[in-house]
Enzyme design. Structure first.
Site, PDB file in Angstrom:
ATOM      1  N   ASP A 173      46.587  45.004  48.073  1.00 44.91           N
ATOM      2  CA  ASP A 173      46.554  43.544  48.214  1.00 44.91           C
ATOM      3  C   ASP A 173      46.303  42.896  46.855  1.00 44.91           C
ATOM      4  O   ASP A 173      47.024  41.990  46.426  1.00 44.91           O
ATOM      5  CB  ASP A 173      45.444  43.161  49.204  1.00 44.91           C
ATOM      6  CG  ASP A 173      45.343  41.650  49.369  1.00 44.91           C
ATOM      7  OD1 ASP A 173      46.384  41.001  49.515  1.00 44.91           O
ATOM      8  OD2 ASP A 173      44.209  41.141  49.335  1.00 44.91           O
TER       9      ASP A 173
ATOM     10  N   ASP B 212      40.685  50.544  38.412  1.00 46.50           N
ATOM     11  CA  ASP B 212      40.233  49.561  37.412  1.00 46.50           C
ATOM     12  C   ASP B 212      41.108  49.594  36.162  1.00 46.50           C
ATOM     13  O   ASP B 212      41.634  48.573  35.732  1.00 46.50           O
ATOM     14  CB  ASP B 212      38.733  49.750  37.070  1.00 46.50           C
ATOM     15  CG  ASP B 212      38.324  51.192  36.818  1.00 46.50           C
ATOM     16  OD1 ASP B 212      39.182  52.090  36.958  1.00 46.50           O
ATOM     17  OD2 ASP B 212      37.150  51.429  36.484  1.00 46.50           O
TER      18      ASP B 212
ATOM     19  N   TYR C 254      40.285  47.050  55.812  1.00 45.73           N
ATOM     20  CA  TYR C 254      40.707  45.962  56.684  1.00 45.73           C
ATOM     21  C   TYR C 254      40.441  46.250  58.156  1.00 45.73           C
ATOM     22  O   TYR C 254      40.285  45.325  58.950  1.00 45.73           O
ATOM     23  CB  TYR C 254      42.216  45.697  56.523  1.00 45.73           C
ATOM     24  CG  TYR C 254      42.580  44.872  55.321  1.00 45.73           C
ATOM     25  CD1 TYR C 254      42.350  45.349  54.036  1.00 45.73           C
ATOM     26  CD2 TYR C 254      43.150  43.620  55.470  1.00 45.73           C
ATOM     27  CE1 TYR C 254      42.697  44.597  52.932  1.00 45.73           C
ATOM     28  CE2 TYR C 254      43.505  42.864  54.370  1.00 45.73           C
ATOM     29  CZ  TYR C 254      43.266  43.351  53.106  1.00 45.73           C
ATOM     30  OH  TYR C 254      43.607  42.599  52.017  1.00 45.73           O
TER      31      TYR C 254
ATOM     32  N   ASP D 169      49.247  40.868  44.142  1.00 50.35           N
ATOM     33  CA  ASP D 169      49.134  39.490  43.635  1.00 50.35           C
ATOM     34  C   ASP D 169      49.112  39.490  42.104  1.00 50.35           C
ATOM     35  O   ASP D 169      49.699  38.622  41.457  1.00 50.35           O
ATOM     36  CB  ASP D 169      47.865  38.798  44.152  1.00 50.35           C
ATOM     37  CG  ASP D 169      48.101  38.012  45.440  1.00 50.35           C
ATOM     38  OD1 ASP D 169      48.882  38.495  46.280  1.00 50.35           O
ATOM     39  OD2 ASP D 169      47.509  36.925  45.594  1.00 50.35           O
TER      40      ASP D 169
ATOM     41  N   LYS E   9      40.139  55.164  43.681  1.00 49.50           N
ATOM     42  CA  LYS E   9      38.852  55.077  42.966  1.00 49.50           C
ATOM     43  C   LYS E   9      38.104  56.375  43.278  1.00 49.50           C
ATOM     44  O   LYS E   9      37.002  56.393  43.834  1.00 49.50           O
ATOM     45  CB  LYS E   9      38.097  53.824  43.453  1.00 49.50           C
ATOM     46  CG  LYS E   9      36.829  53.510  42.691  1.00 49.50           C
ATOM     47  CD  LYS E   9      37.056  52.983  41.270  1.00 49.50           C
ATOM     48  CE  LYS E   9      35.726  52.834  40.553  1.00 49.50           C
ATOM     49  NZ  LYS E   9      35.888  52.480  39.124  1.00 49.50           N
TER      50      LYS E   9
HETATM   51  C1  IPM Z   1      48.571  39.493  52.158  1.00 46.75           C
HETATM   52  C2  IPM Z   1      47.412  38.596  52.540  1.00 46.75           C
HETATM   53  C3  IPM Z   1      46.678  39.169  53.745  1.00 46.75           C
HETATM   54  C4  IPM Z   1      46.115  40.515  53.332  1.00 46.75           C
HETATM   55  C5  IPM Z   1      45.564  38.296  54.352  1.00 46.75           C
HETATM   56  C6  IPM Z   1      46.051  36.915  54.672  1.00 46.75           C
HETATM   57  C7  IPM Z   1      44.990  38.942  55.570  1.00 46.75           C
HETATM   58  O1  IPM Z   1      46.560  38.404  51.459  1.00 46.75           O
HETATM   59  O2  IPM Z   1      49.458  39.694  52.986  1.00 46.75           O
HETATM   60  O3  IPM Z   1      48.613  39.974  51.036  1.00 46.75           O
HETATM   61  O4  IPM Z   1      45.055  40.584  52.705  1.00 46.75           O
HETATM   62  O5  IPM Z   1      46.761  41.515  53.654  1.00 46.75           O
HETATM   63 MN    MN Z   2      47.331  39.224  49.608  1.00 45.72          MN
END
Ligand code: IPM
Ligand code: MN
Ligand code: NAD
Length: 360
Positions: free
Chosen positions: A243, A219, A141, A247, A187
């Site tokens: 990240d 993975d 990032y 999710d 990884k």
């Molecule tokens: C999160 C989001 C952010 C990230 C984006 C919006 C920059 O996906 O907070 O998980 O990737 O960190």
């Molecule tokens: Mn995210």
């Protein structure tokens, strides 16, 4: 003593879920006799519209001097034509870097009533209780060089030993207060940064003999996360993997809208935000799930106000509402965003009465 919170609603559903979460924060402060001072600032798309950039200077300086920051979400199709540092998301990254919040805690604990709602078998998710500790201010990032032209684009991953050590200590320390198991995800069979990550995490393990450390490749770990999530306690991983995996963990609880997060540095204000984004397709409809934002307030009360009792009260109020079927559309319910906030405030008040009666 005052508790100063900067609210950054941002864009899309961020505005609605932050309003519900601030209402809950105010209610807690009211009953606990905390002198709460809140102010709202711009970030993301609305900041671009009004100031020309996604992170105005006064937003960052207000956040730096606050006790804690509550963020909704940034981004949306209206600003998707922008690139790199002009994007809404760059405002969020600038805020994380500017506050030095290198450790992002993302707890995942399915509510028993909702285990039947997930895409997985209820038996696989019941009893899951894990935390992803995501490194938040390094890796792909932030590392340079980063550039693109029409034919070629470059991203870079950099990690230093210090960056890995500090987030690893947060994760080991958390694991030592939980079930004593840490999984470091990398990884290392391909990436040089992951080799360093693995070596460094192994060396920090010597400081925490009570914690059992295992290393996993990202993975196959992505598969384990949905296949045997109950075996996982604390996960520590780099920014990009964290990240994606967090999710994915949204599947375990039934909706991404339920997941909260706390981003912490070495002192200074913590940053609290739901894991989800601005969900533009449902923005402005009063149907977004605010529980992730409200549970982020619970994390704020624990980590920045140092009041775990109040954090637990908010979590109990959320659990009670979910038990009562106070559910937004993503969970199969019909309750609106603001009404969920009101229900949590009412459940808090009911909980406070019960506590007062027991105590008297
Ligand atoms: C999160 C989001 C952010 C990230 C984006 C919006 C920059 O996906 O907070 O998980 O990737 O960190
Ligand atoms: Mn995210
Ligand atoms: P998203 O998290 O916004 O949405 C993913 C899915 O989850 C969608 O189906 C959405 O409707 C649903 N969802 C998300 N939050 C919900 C909630 N509270 N209640 C009910 N359903 C919810 O991810 P995306 O669609 O990939 O990204 C949309 C925008 O958000 C992009 O601009 C992205 O950069 C941004 N984003 C911001 C943050 C942040 O500010 N922290 C985090 C992730 C994405």
């Amino acid at each position: 003593m005052t508790f100063a919170v900067v609210a950054l609603p941002g864009d899309g559903v961020g505005v609605e879920v932050t309003a519900a979460a601030v209402a809950v924060l105010r209610a807690v402060a009211g009953t606990a006799g905390i002198d709460l001072v809140t102010e709202e600032r711009l970030i993301g798309g609305r900041a671009i519209e009004e100031t020309g950039g996604p992170l105005p200077d006064d937003t960052l300086s207000a956040c730096r001097t606050a006790d804690a920051v509550l963020l909704g979400a940034v981004g949306g199709p209206r600003w998707d034509h922008l690139s790199g540092g002009q994007r809404c998301e760059a405002g969020l990254l600038g805020l994380r870097a500017g506050l030095g919040v290198f450790a992002n805690l993302r707890p995942v604990r399915p509510h028993p009533r909702l285990v039947g709602l997930t895409a997985l078998r209820p038996g696989a998710v019941a009893g899951v209780d894990l935390v992803v500790v995501r490194e938040l201010t390094g890796g792909a990032y932030f590392a340079r060089p980063k550039r693109r032209d029409a034919l070629r684009a470059v991203d870079t991953i950099v990690y230093t030993r210090d960056e890995v050590e500090r987030v690893a200590r947060v994760a080991f320390s958390l694991a030592s207060q939980r079930r004593g198991r840490l999984t470091s995800v990398d990884k290392a069979n391909v990436l040089a940064t992951s080799e360093l990550w693995r070596e460094t995490v192994s060396s920090i393990a010597l400081e925490f003999p009570a914690v059992t450390l295992e290393h996993a490749l990202v993975d196959s770990f992505a598969m384990r996360l949905v296949q045997r999530p109950r075996d996982i306690d604390v996960v520590v991983t780099e920014n990009l993997f964290g990240d994606i995996l967090s999710d994915e963990a949204g599947v375990l609880v039934g909706s991404l809208g339920l997941l909260p997060s706390a981003s912490l540095g070495a002192g200074g204000p913590g940053l609290y935000e739901p894991v989800h984004g601005s969900a533009p397709e449902i923005a402005g409809m009063d149907c977004a799930n605010p529980y992730g934002a409200i549970l982020s307030v619970a994390l704020m009360l624990r980590h920045s106000l140092q009041r775990p009792d109040l954090g637990a009260a908010v979590e109990a109020a959320v659990d009670a509402c979910i038990d009562d079927g106070v559910l937004t559309a993503d969970l199969g319910g019909t309750t609106g965003t603001a009404a969920v906030g009101e229900a949590v405030v009412a459940a808090l008040a009911a909980g406070a009465r019960v506590t007062a009666e027991v105590g008297s």
